[in-house]
Scaffold this motif. Structure first.
Motif, PDB file in Angstrom:
ATOM      1  N   ALA A 115     -16.980  52.103 -21.175  1.00 10.45           N
ATOM      2  CA  ALA A 115     -18.201  52.640 -20.566  1.00 10.45           C
ATOM      3  C   ALA A 115     -19.452  51.952 -21.102  1.00 10.45           C
ATOM      4  CB  ALA A 115     -18.274  54.141 -20.801  1.00 10.45           C
ATOM      5  N   ALA A 116     -19.490  51.700 -22.406  1.00 12.84           N
ATOM      6  CA  ALA A 116     -20.664  51.032 -22.985  1.00 12.84           C
ATOM      7  C   ALA A 116     -20.856  49.645 -22.390  1.00 12.84           C
ATOM      8  CB  ALA A 116     -20.519  50.936 -24.502  1.00 12.84           C
ATOM      9  N   GLY A 117     -19.749  48.966 -22.105  1.00 12.72           N
ATOM     10  CA  GLY A 117     -19.822  47.651 -21.479  1.00 12.72           C
ATOM     11  C   GLY A 117     -20.357  47.739 -20.055  1.00 12.72           C
ATOM     12  N   LYS A 118     -20.010  48.813 -19.342  1.00 14.16           N
ATOM     13  CA  LYS A 118     -20.531  48.999 -17.991  1.00 14.16           C
ATOM     14  C   LYS A 118     -22.049  49.153 -18.012  1.00 14.16           C
ATOM     15  CE  LYS A 118     -16.403  51.096 -15.914  1.00 14.16           C
ATOM     16  NZ  LYS A 118     -15.822  52.274 -15.232  1.00 14.16           N
ATOM     17  N   ILE A 119     -22.539  49.938 -18.955  1.00 12.45           N
ATOM     18  CA  ILE A 119     -23.982  50.127 -19.053  1.00 12.45           C
ATOM     19  C   ILE A 119     -24.670  48.810 -19.392  1.00 12.45           C
ATOM     20  CG2 ILE A 119     -25.819  51.259 -20.364  1.00 12.45           C
ATOM     21  CD1 ILE A 119     -24.007  53.715 -20.544  1.00 12.45           C
ATOM     22  N   GLU A 120     -24.074  48.031 -20.279  1.00 12.57           N
ATOM     23  CA  GLU A 120     -24.643  46.723 -20.606  1.00 12.57           C
ATOM     24  C   GLU A 120     -24.659  45.810 -19.377  1.00 12.57           C
ATOM     25  OE1 GLU A 120     -23.939  42.956 -23.689  1.00 12.57           O
ATOM     26  OE2 GLU A 120     -22.709  44.760 -23.853  1.00 12.57           O
ATOM     27  N   THR A 121     -23.625  45.901 -18.561  1.00 11.15           N
ATOM     28  CA  THR A 121     -23.576  45.128 -17.317  1.00 11.15           C
ATOM     29  C   THR A 121     -24.714  45.532 -16.396  1.00 11.15           C
ATOM     30  OG1 THR A 121     -21.171  44.878 -17.466  1.00 11.15           O
ATOM     31  CG2 THR A 121     -22.163  44.592 -15.296  1.00 11.15           C
ATOM     32  N   PHE A 122     -24.935  46.843 -16.255  1.00 14.73           N
ATOM     33  CA  PHE A 122     -26.058  47.323 -15.449  1.00 14.73           C
ATOM     34  C   PHE A 122     -27.377  46.768 -15.994  1.00 14.73           C
ATOM     35  CE2 PHE A 122     -23.583  51.508 -14.594  1.00 14.73           C
ATOM     36  CZ  PHE A 122     -22.905  50.933 -13.534  1.00 14.73           C
ATOM     37  N   GLN A 123     -27.519  46.789 -17.305  1.00 16.87           N
ATOM     38  CA  GLN A 123     -28.767  46.344 -17.926  1.00 16.87           C
ATOM     39  C   GLN A 123     -29.055  44.882 -17.627  1.00 16.87           C
ATOM     40  OE1 GLN A 123     -27.760  47.522 -21.936  1.00 16.87           O
ATOM     41  NE2 GLN A 123     -29.069  49.334 -21.871  1.00 16.87           N
ATOM     42  N   LYS A 124     -28.045  44.031 -17.748  1.00 18.56           N
ATOM     43  CA  LYS A 124     -28.258  42.601 -17.509  1.00 18.56           C
ATOM     44  C   LYS A 124     -28.589  42.330 -16.038  1.00 18.56           C
ATOM     45  CE  LYS A 124     -25.554  40.802 -21.379  1.00 18.56           C
ATOM     46  NZ  LYS A 124     -24.388  39.993 -21.797  1.00 18.56           N
ATOM     47  N   ALA A 125     -27.893  43.015 -15.144  1.00 14.99           N
ATOM     48  CA  ALA A 125     -28.165  42.811 -13.725  1.00 14.99           C
ATOM     49  C   ALA A 125     -29.545  43.352 -13.354  1.00 14.99           C
ATOM     50  CB  ALA A 125     -27.081  43.485 -12.888  1.00 14.99           C
ATOM     51  N   ALA A 126     -29.926  44.489 -13.926  1.00 20.15           N
ATOM     52  CA  ALA A 126     -31.258  45.047 -13.682  1.00 20.15           C
ATOM     53  C   ALA A 126     -32.336  44.092 -14.182  1.00 20.15           C
ATOM     54  CB  ALA A 126     -31.388  46.411 -14.358  1.00 20.15           C
ATOM     55  N   GLU A 127     -32.097  43.485 -15.328  1.00 20.53           N
ATOM     56  CA  GLU A 127     -33.039  42.505 -15.870  1.00 20.53           C
ATOM     57  C   GLU A 127     -33.173  41.316 -14.932  1.00 20.53           C
ATOM     58  OE1 GLU A 127     -32.358  39.212 -19.104  1.00 20.53           O
ATOM     59  OE2 GLU A 127     -32.744  41.104 -20.142  1.00 20.53           O
ATOM     60  N   ASP A 128     -32.057  40.831 -14.403  1.00 22.34           N
ATOM     61  CA  ASP A 128     -32.111  39.710 -13.462  1.00 22.34           C
ATOM     62  C   ASP A 128     -32.917  40.089 -12.221  1.00 22.34           C
ATOM     63  OD1 ASP A 128     -30.563  38.294 -15.234  1.00 22.34           O
ATOM     64  OD2 ASP A 128     -28.717  38.413 -14.058  1.00 22.34           O
ATOM     65  N   PHE A 129     -32.704  41.310 -11.737  1.00 17.65           N
ATOM     66  CA  PHE A 129     -33.439  41.757 -10.554  1.00 17.65           C
ATOM     67  C   PHE A 129     -34.941  41.764 -10.821  1.00 17.65           C
ATOM     68  CE2 PHE A 129     -35.424  44.946  -7.876  1.00 17.65           C
ATOM     69  CZ  PHE A 129     -35.006  44.532  -6.625  1.00 17.65           C
ATOM     70  N   MET A 130     -35.337  42.297 -11.968  1.00 17.45           N
ATOM     71  CA  MET A 130     -36.761  42.367 -12.284  1.00 17.45           C
ATOM     72  C   MET A 130     -37.352  40.977 -12.539  1.00 17.45           C
ATOM     73  SD  MET A 130     -37.493  45.531 -11.900  1.00 17.45           S
ATOM     74  CE  MET A 130     -39.104  45.717 -12.672  1.00 17.45           C
ATOM     75  N   ASP A 131     -36.566  40.081 -13.113  1.00 18.38           N
ATOM     76  CA  ASP A 131     -37.042  38.710 -13.307  1.00 18.38           C
ATOM     77  C   ASP A 131     -37.254  38.021 -11.959  1.00 18.38           C
ATOM     78  OD1 ASP A 131     -37.026  39.031 -16.035  1.00 18.38           O
ATOM     79  OD2 ASP A 131     -35.142  37.975 -16.363  1.00 18.38           O
ATOM     80  N   ALA A 132     -36.372  38.289 -11.005  1.00 16.46           N
ATOM     81  CA  ALA A 132     -36.555  37.737  -9.664  1.00 16.46           C
ATOM     82  C   ALA A 132     -37.823  38.292  -9.025  1.00 16.46           C
ATOM     83  CB  ALA A 132     -35.338  38.050  -8.793  1.00 16.46           C
ATOM     84  N   ALA A 133     -38.069  39.582  -9.221  1.00 14.98           N
ATOM     85  CA  ALA A 133     -39.276  40.201  -8.669  1.00 14.98           C
ATOM     86  C   ALA A 133     -40.528  39.566  -9.274  1.00 14.98           C
ATOM     87  CB  ALA A 133     -39.256  41.706  -8.924  1.00 14.98           C
ATOM     88  N   GLN A 134     -40.521  39.368 -10.583  1.00 15.72           N
ATOM     89  CA  GLN A 134     -41.666  38.725 -11.234  1.00 15.72           C
ATOM     90  C   GLN A 134     -41.892  37.311 -10.712  1.00 15.72           C
ATOM     91  OE1 GLN A 134     -41.223  39.020 -15.557  1.00 15.72           O
ATOM     92  NE2 GLN A 134     -42.860  40.520 -15.555  1.00 15.72           N
ATOM     93  N   PHE A 135     -40.804  36.572 -10.541  1.00 16.92           N
ATOM     94  CA  PHE A 135     -40.911  35.206 -10.024  1.00 16.92           C
ATOM     95  C   PHE A 135     -41.562  35.213  -8.641  1.00 16.92           C
ATOM     96  CE2 PHE A 135     -39.179  31.895  -7.277  1.00 16.92           C
ATOM     97  CZ  PHE A 135     -39.468  30.748  -7.996  1.00 16.92           C
ATOM     98  N   LEU A 136     -41.126  36.120  -7.782  1.00 16.80           N
ATOM     99  CA  LEU A 136     -41.656  36.172  -6.424  1.00 16.80           C
ATOM    100  C   LEU A 136     -43.134  36.573  -6.419  1.00 16.80           C
ATOM    101  CD1 LEU A 136     -38.486  37.740  -4.865  1.00 16.80           C
ATOM    102  CD2 LEU A 136     -39.486  35.571  -4.132  1.00 16.80           C
ATOM    103  N   ILE A 137     -43.494  37.482  -7.298  1.00 21.05           N
ATOM    104  CA  ILE A 137     -44.907  37.860  -7.403  1.00 21.05           C
ATOM    105  C   ILE A 137     -45.744  36.657  -7.838  1.00 21.05           C
ATOM    106  CG2 ILE A 137     -46.543  39.269  -8.711  1.00 21.05           C
ATOM    107  CD1 ILE A 137     -44.382  41.482  -8.708  1.00 21.05           C
ATOM    108  N   SER A 138     -45.194  35.843  -8.717  1.00 20.37           N
ATOM    109  CA  SER A 138     -45.918  34.644  -9.164  1.00 20.37           C
ATOM    110  C   SER A 138     -46.102  33.646  -8.025  1.00 20.37           C
ATOM    111  CB  SER A 138     -45.188  33.974 -10.330  1.00 20.37           C
ATOM    112  OG  SER A 138     -44.031  33.266  -9.894  1.00 20.37           O
TER     113      SER A 138
END
Length: 299
Positions: A115-138
């Motif tokens: 379960a802890a690994g699943k949460i870490e997976t969510f965290q990394k994917a969420a980070e990628d999503f937000m990084d993509a959003a920041q890139f697009l805003i730029s």
């Protein structure tokens, strides 16, 4: 003959005036432009940007969409989501279909994965999503993006990442201030869930559109174990799905549109083309015009 010509002219003019931006097909769609928004673990993370052609607007709403695949597979280039992106571009949207780190590639994301690994997976994917959003805003000037009108969308695993990024930011990011310039008008979730709906607050109770089968065997429709895992399984993790999320949004007086498919399983993570007219109308009225709409459709 002259009367007939004038009648035709005024009929065509009225028809043109009756068409609505963000609802009707007003533009051709440009060919997609591919960009690299980040490089992580030696991998170039790319996104494809779809835009309306012959559109003079300098500031347009943006949909960022994250594909599914159990964090092990899938592609931003899948036919259904490309078709969706082209359809939205014709209505006046900019759409970005994004790739992200598939941290469970050739590995399980089921009940045998902790379960802890699943949460870490969510965290990394969420980070990628937000990084993509920041890139697009730029790149807002280059692509005519309005950073005040961004819709976060995803399917299955992609929806899990997106929903956690939006509604469970306190659990996903050690320092959310990194993304303080990213604000969303709404979410579009196809069979997604979050770690804990209690973290939805008046501050982050963003309006949303949700599609989910009531008997989803992978991502819970309401509140249940991920992948229906037994309590003694390493991957036992309770998640809150679309029904629980929308109940929280209702309690917080936020807008939502929930499509529930009686007896449906995980197939409702697919793009709901037959319902997109209602989806785009909700985007316009609830996300952009600020109307309070709380609606549930049982199919």
């Amino acid at each position: 003959m002259r009367f007939y010509f004038l009648l035709c002219f005024f009929s065509l003019s009225f028809s043109t005036l009756a068409q609505e931006l963000y609802l009707d097909d007003l533009f051709p769609a440009k060919a997609a432009v591919t960009e690299t928004y980040a490089v992580k673990d030696g991998e170039a993370l790319k996104l494809d940007i779809f835009q309306p052609a012959k559109d003079t607007a300098r500031s347009r709403p943006l949909i960022i969409f994250m594909h599914g695949g159990g964090f092990a597979g899938g592609s931003r280039l899948n036919e259904a989501e490309v078709k969706f992106a082209q359809a939205a571009a014709k209505k006046g949207y900019v759409v970005a279909l994004i790739s992200y780190r598939l941290t469970r590639k050739e590995q399980s994301f089921g009940c045998d994965y902790k379960a802890a690994g699943k949460i870490e997976t969510f965290q990394k994917a969420a980070e990628d999503f937000m990084d993509a959003a920041q890139f697009l805003i730029s790149k807002k000037e280059q692509y005519g993006i309005d950073p005040a009108r961004i819709i976060a969308g995803g399917s299955s695993a992609g929806a899990e990442a997106v929903l956690n990024a939006v509604y469970n930011d306190a659990l996903m990011f050690a320092n959310y201030e990194t993304y303080e310039n990213v604000n969303f008008s709404g979410v579009f979730s196809l069979a997604g869930a979050i770690v804990d709906a209690r973290y939805i607050t008046p501050k982050n109770a963003i309006p949303g559109v949700f599609f989910h089968g009531t008997d989803d065997n992978l991502v819970p429709y309401a509140t249940a174990p991920h992948h229906q895992c037994d309590t003694n399984a390493p991957g036992y993790l309770i998640l809150d799905g679309s029904k629980t999320i929308t109940k929280k949004l209702k309690d917080l007086n936020s807008s939502y549109l929930l499509y529930s498919f009686e007896g449906g399983r995980h197939e409702h993570s697919g793009m709901p083309f037959q319902h997109l007219d209602a989806v785009f109308r909700f985007f316009k009225e609830a996300f952009f015009e600020g109307r309070r709409i709380q609606a549930e459709v049982l199919k």
